[in-house]
Structure formats: C-alpha cells, structure tokens
Design an enzyme around this catalytic site. Structure first.
Site, PDB file in Angstrom:
ATOM      1  N   ASP A 462       0.998  -1.210   0.176  1.00 25.55           N
ATOM      2  CA  ASP A 462      -0.011   0.022  -0.067  1.00 25.55           C
ATOM      3  C   ASP A 462       0.663   1.124   0.104  1.00 25.55           C
ATOM      4  O   ASP A 462       2.152   1.113   0.344  1.00 25.55           O
ATOM      5  CB  ASP A 462      -0.849   0.073   1.288  1.00 25.55           C
ATOM      6  CG  ASP A 462      -2.122   0.650   0.895  1.00 25.55           C
ATOM      7  OD1 ASP A 462      -2.333   1.356   0.197  1.00 25.55           O
ATOM      8  OD2 ASP A 462      -3.243   0.510   1.714  1.00 25.55           O
ATOM      9  N   ASP A 529     -10.591   1.683  -2.932  1.00 28.61           N
ATOM     10  CA  ASP A 529     -11.021   1.556  -1.660  1.00 28.61           C
ATOM     11  C   ASP A 529     -12.395   1.354  -1.348  1.00 28.61           C
ATOM     12  O   ASP A 529     -12.885   0.922  -0.363  1.00 28.61           O
ATOM     13  CB  ASP A 529     -10.207   2.551  -0.674  1.00 28.61           C
ATOM     14  CG  ASP A 529      -8.828   2.225  -0.248  1.00 28.61           C
ATOM     15  OD1 ASP A 529      -8.364   1.400  -0.594  1.00 28.61           O
ATOM     16  OD2 ASP A 529      -8.053   3.483   0.176  1.00 28.61           O
TER      17      ASP A 529
END
Length: 717
Positions: A462, A529
């Site tokens: 990430d 997301d």
C-alpha cells in the site's frame, strides 16, 4: 548514447517502418528521412495496407513535407525542435550551466539521424555537436500489436545540462477529432471525460508522486464519436508511476500531436558530463475497433509479461472491513475458518498487525508483529490459515512512517524533506527516502525476517501519502520525486528476486498505482478502496481499459457500504466482484446462514468461469445512462459471459443486450448464470441464436429493479 567506435549508419533515403507483434491490428510507425535533421514521424497508427512504405524511395524532386502531407498532413520530427521550425512546445526543454552561467544550449538542432532497424526494434541516433548532446530515439514492437517509444539523452559537453522536460511526441492523423482522458479522486478513480480536439493544448499534469488517483493514466484520441467497438483510435500511455505530464496539442496550422513524459521539478534532473537520461516508455496502440480494440491489445501485452500470474487468481478473504485495526486471534481464526468453508483460497491480514498499531497515527514503519496482540507471533493464525488449505498474505506500507514509531525516533534523518523544513503531514505520516541504501537495506531486512518466520504467499503493498514538498533527505533538499519512483521500482524488484514465491499487489489508497511499469512487476492491483458496488461498477469498467480483469481486486463487502452508507444486495455485490479478482471483505461471523450459502454459490460460479474471465477478450456495450454492460468473449469464440447491471431507476423498456465478437456463423445457447433466485425475471435460458443475430439484435433486456445485476453465459453448440 551513441556507442564509441560504431560505424555510422547512413541516413536512409526511403521510409523505415516498424509494426507491433502478434496483433491483427499491428500499430505501425513510419519514419521519413530528412537530409537536414532528425527523421520525421510520417505515421503512427493502423497499418498502411495500400502501399508497402518500406519499398518507397524519395525522389530528389520531392520535398520531405510533401511526403508528410501524404501521411499525416504536417511534418513532426521524432524530437520536435524550434531550430527546425516547429512552432509548438519543443520535446526537449533544457539548458546548460556553462562558464557564462545558465542558459546556453537551450535550443537544439540534432541530426541528421542514423537509423537502425531489425524488425523488432528501431533506433535513431543523432548528435548536436554545438549543444554537446547525443540523442537516441528507441521504438520497440510489443506483444498485442502495440509499440513502445522512448528517448535516451546524453550530455557529452562541458558543464552540467539541466533537463526540464523530455517528451515522446506522437503525431495525430487528420481524422482525429475527439479526446478521451480520465479524472478521479479517492474512492472514485478513473472517471472518463471527453473533449473536442481544438487549437491549443489540453494538458494533464500530476504532481502527487506515486498515488495517482486524479491522473489520467491514458489519453485516447480518435475519430469523433468513437465508442467501445467502433471508431479509429490511438491510445497513449506513459509507463511510469511518478509525476507526469500528458498533453494534446494542436497548432493553428492544423498539425496535432499527443505527448507524454515525466513531470520534473525545477533542478530535479541535471546531467553531468557523460551522464544519460532515459525517459519512461510510452506505449502507443492503434485500433479501428474503438476502445475495446485498444484494451484487447494492451491486455494481450500484459498477459505476455513474465510477471503475469501463472495460475488462476485465488478467491481472497481480507478482514479489513470486518475488524479494521482491532486484531484478535480468536476473531481472525473464526473468519479464516468461515471463509475457507465458503471456498476462499487466500487469507490476507491487512493493516494492524505490527507493533504499536493502535491507531492510524501510530506504529507505521515498525514491521514486527505487535507482541501485545500477537504474543506468539503470527504463527497461530498462519498455521490455522494453512490448515484450512489457504494461502497466507499480509499488508505493508514500506514507503511511509508515522512520527510515533521506533524507526522514526531512531532515524528521523531518513524522511524526505526540503532542507531543514519538516514536511507537511498527511495521514499523520512522512515518506522514507527510498533512494538511500540504508533505508532500502532496512526494509529488505524487515521483510526477509518476516518471510523467514512465516511463509508468505502474497503482499498487499500500500501507499497512502502524496509526495509533496519532499526533497533529498541527505541535506541538499533537491527535488526527489523521480529518484523515489526509481527506488520504489528497485526495492520491489529486489524483494521479488529474493522471494520468488510471493505474489505482489499494487495498492495506493485504492487504485492509485496502476500503470504498465507496475504491471510488469505485480500480479494484482487493488482497484479502489470503495467496495460499494454502485461506485465500483464504473471504476472497474474503466480500469479494465488498461489492466486485464485478473488484476482487478474486487471484494464482496457488507450490505451497508462502509464508504457511502448505501445498502445493496448480495447479488449486486457478487456480480460486481465477479469481473475481477473475486474476494470477500465482510464480517462473516454476523452473516445469516442463508446469505453464506448464497455467497458460496457465487464463489463456486466464479471458480468455474474464471479461466474464461481471465483469458477472454474484454467486450463492452453502450447502453443508456444508469445501465452498464460488459463481458468477455473466449479467444476461440466458443463461449462468452456478460453482465447487465441496472444501477439507477427502472427503465420501462430495457434495452436489448447485444453480444459483439461472437462467430457470426455459429449458433449459441444462452443461460442465466446468476444463482437461482425467484425474484430474477430475465427469461433468456434456452434461447438459441447465431452469433450474427446476437451481435446485431442481441438478447431481450431484463426487467430488473434498480441496483441489480444479472449474468448470462453463451456457449456455441
């Protein structure tokens, strides 16, 4: 850089061409020689079938501009320069810092260019002796039918040469009249926007580093009104994860180009004598079959890469939206047991497992299991996951660090900063300077120790912070965005080399790091997301313009979206995840047994059809607003699978679903693929029709409620 001692290749007197590999629409580049400078790009686009340009010779009585008019209407050099009369933005912007100070050698005049071609690549080499620069223009044919282009610039003069910009510039045919690019933000990536081609520049700049949520990532220029399956289009993609600049430029003369290159901060790239700079590769693909033709060419290229996953994408369970940072062994093992029973094949432990991670403000950078939560390490969970027959994966964000972490307290000098100024905080974290050998060594050691203690099959990598106000940590404070991007690539390559059994996923606050440079290195991407299917449907629809479906992480989450608050049915959530890397991100301990059984049916369906989904040709169908239809057609056209999603209000007369791309002479049988549900009213099972009829008339549209989706499978008889 021109290799010392090489025998000069004569300047050609006939056009030289190069075409992409393995495509039925091989993109073709034609170079036209000039006696006074670099060759012109006479054509980039579909093959010129009417004439074999390689057999042409240029009569002495015909000027170069006449040959360019035959192809594109106006001459455009492989490196447009003011010194050769180009009136737009030059491809190279820079200057030398000489004995009289800065500003010399700002206007180049390369050439004539020596050309070499071996059928798979094409190279032009030229020198500007007065400016003390050497240039190499490289073009390579790639699988799928496209090309990739770049420049390599060498400083062979005295004194440093400052590179402000170096773009790859591609001329556009006179038929081009419309531009498609993309915008977006967190949880709303890759939203398309269209513009008419007009005089001036349409410019898209990205200055946020390696989190490209609002950047375009792709420019498509084509005949006005081009669609999914029609229109002549040219797609341009910069294979680069960092700061960048795209532009479409049309001069008042009518000459039009599209350009792409790195966006460099002031003074970021200075070449000392003998140093070189290679631009990122720019991928160029042409099609007369619209956007789906471009997507198919790019997908075939990605599927040819060595990093492409060798086995089907496993069904994943990620507990992030089930537990967030509240890690507890009993809860996580229960989730592992339940997800395995449903058919999950990989368990990925997300953020929250490492030391001090009590909130998003703490612990980032300390990559050891938190002894307060994991007194015996991760082994009890990993063992339970493996006992259930699943792979084990883990989340990490190696580029960032919280101020409240041991690594920052021990090494505050490791963060990117501009001089002595502490950079602005974002998500209460800073970025580590990956260009430092000691930082990369620390991260490699941290992962090596983690992998030695626990067999890791998958890493969700990430990146949640923009790279702003980030200078060299070693005191100069000079811009470091470019070096940081190169160092990220170096770190990922080193870890992949040391751990060949690990699959890597690219995530940057969702879909912020999805480009062809990254796809050369990873096996998965986290598309966004947001897990709300109403938001996800268009995001996945357009992310697939570049990345094949097998790369698009897509998860079934809770009925009430944690991002939008909207409620959606399990069938819509599962049908959305179906066209990607199917996963689950839901607290299964709170799901009724009936819902669990239905989710298991969806997982079983996905496993039965993922080979088709992850190898077939992407096909999308234009429908009115509020409806989305997309699918895949097998390479041998033996079967197809399509989704018909009703995202908004009821349509009184649902549009028919055309199925393009089938064999017109074969007969196909349709069947509703959605798990049995009496509320579904789409009576297509048993319909038989030819591929020609299905491509023109299609299937009757389903009468469905808003926020619903259904899948149909077609098989040749």
């Amino acid at each position: 850089m021109i290799e010392p001692g090489r025998v000069a290749v004569p300047v050609p007197t006939a056009p030289v061409s190069l075409s992409g590999l393995g495509g039925d629409e091989a993109t073709t580049l034609v170079l036209l020689p000039r006696a006074d400078g670099l060759p012109d790009i006479g054509w980039v686009g579909l093959p010129l079938a009417a004439t074999d340009v390689r057999s042409l010779t240029i009569p002495a009585s015909v000027e170069t501009t006449a040959w360019n008019s035959w192809l594109i209407g106006s001459p455009v050099s492989v490196l447009p320069e003011h010194a050769r009369g180009y009136l737009g933005r030059p491809a190279l912007l820079g200057h030398r810092i000489g004995s009289q100070g800065p500003g010399s050698d700002w206007s180049t005049a390369f050439g004539p260019g020596a050309v070499r071609s071996d059928g798979a690549s094409l190279v032009v080499e030229a020198t500007d002796e007065a400016a003390g620069l050497e240039l190499r223009f490289e073009a390579e044919a790639v699988h799928g039918g496209g090309l990739r282009l770049r420049h390599v610039l060498a400083n062979v003069g005295a004194g440093p040469y400052v590179v402000d910009a170096l773009d790859v510039v591609i001329p556009l045919p006179t038929s081009a009249g419309e531009i498609l690019d993309f915008t977006g933000r967190w949880a709303r990536e890759r939203q398309p926007q269209r513009h008419a081609l007009a005089d001036g520049q349409w410019v898209r700049e990205h200055r946020r580093g390696m989190r490209v949520l609002d950047g375009t990532g792709l420019i498509v220029v084509g005949t006005p009104g081009f669609g999914y399956g029609d229109g002549e289009v040219l797609g341009v993609h910069l294979a680069w994860s960092g700061n960048h600049r795209y532009a479409v430029e049309q001069l008042s003369s009518g000459a039009a180009v599209v350009r792409a290159g790195e966006l460099l901060h002031p003074g970021e790239l200075v070449l000392a004598e003998g140093e070189t700079y290679a631009t990122p590769w720019v991928h160029v693909t042409a099609s007369k079959r619209g956007l789906d033709g471009l997507a198919d060419a790019t997908h075939r290229y990605v599927r040819s890469l060595a990093a492409h996953p060798a086995s089907p994408a496993p069904v994943m369970f990620n507990p992030w939206e089930a537990v967030y940072l509240d890690h507890d062994l009993d809860t996580l093992t229960a989730l592992a047991d339940l997800s395995a029973k449903l058919g999950a094949e990989r368990f990925v432990l997300d953020d929250g497992w490492f030391t001090g991670r009590t909130s998003l403000d703490d612990g980032l950078g300390d990559w050891t299991p938190d002894p307060a939560v994991w007194p015996h390490g991760l082994a009890p969970l990993v063992d339970r996951v493996r006992a259930n027959g699943m792979e084990f994966g883990i989340w990490w964000e190696p580029e960032a660090v919280n101020p409240n972490s041991a690594v920052y307290r021990d090494h505050p000098e490791w963060i990117l900063r501009t001089g002595d100024r502490t950079p602005v905080r974002e998500r209460n974290c800073y970025l580590l300077d990956l260009s430092r050998d000691d930082v990369r060594a620390h991260l490699v050691d941290a992962f090596d120790r983690l992998a030695a203690a626990h067999r890791i099959d998958f890493v969700k990598w990430d990146h949640n912070r923009d790279h702003i106000d980030g200078g060299d940590s070693r005191g100069s404070g000079r811009p470091a965005s470019r070096r940081q991007t190169l160092a990220f690539r170096e770190l990922l390559d080193e870890l992949a080399r040391r751990h060949p059994g690990v699959s890597w996923e690219s995530c940057a606050s969702g879909g912020g790091r999805i480009d062809l440079d990254v796809l050369e290195r990873v096996q998965s991407t986290w598309t966004s997301d947001v897990t709300d299917p109403l938001s996800r449907q268009p995001i996945q629809h357009w992310t697939a313009q570049l990345a094949p479906l097998e790369y698009l992480g897509a998860h079934v989450a809770a009925p009430v979206s944690h991002q939008t608050g909207r409620t959606s049915s399990l069938d819509l959530r599962a049908a959305t995840a179906f066209f990607g890397q199917f996963g689950i991100q839901w607290d299964l301990t709170k799901v009724p047994a009936r819902e669990l059984d239905r989710l298991a049916c969806w997982i079983d369906l996905y496993k039965r059809h993922r080979a088709l989904l992850h190898t077939g040709r992407l096909t999308r169908v234009a429908l009115p607003d509020g409806l989305l239809a997309h699918g895949v057609v097998a390479r041998d056209r033996s079967e197809a699978l399509f989704s018909y999603a009703q995202l908004e209000e009821i349509v009184p007369v649902p549009p028919r679903l055309r199925i393009p791309g089938l064999d017109p002479d074969r007969t196909y049988r349709a069947s509703l693929l959605t798990p049995p549900d009496p509320s579904v009213s789409w009576d297509v099972t048993g319909i038989q029709a030819s591929g020609a009829a299905l491509g023109t008339l299609g299937l009757p549209g389903p009468a469905r409620a808003p926020q619903s989706a259904a899948l149909v499978h077609l098989r040749a008889l």
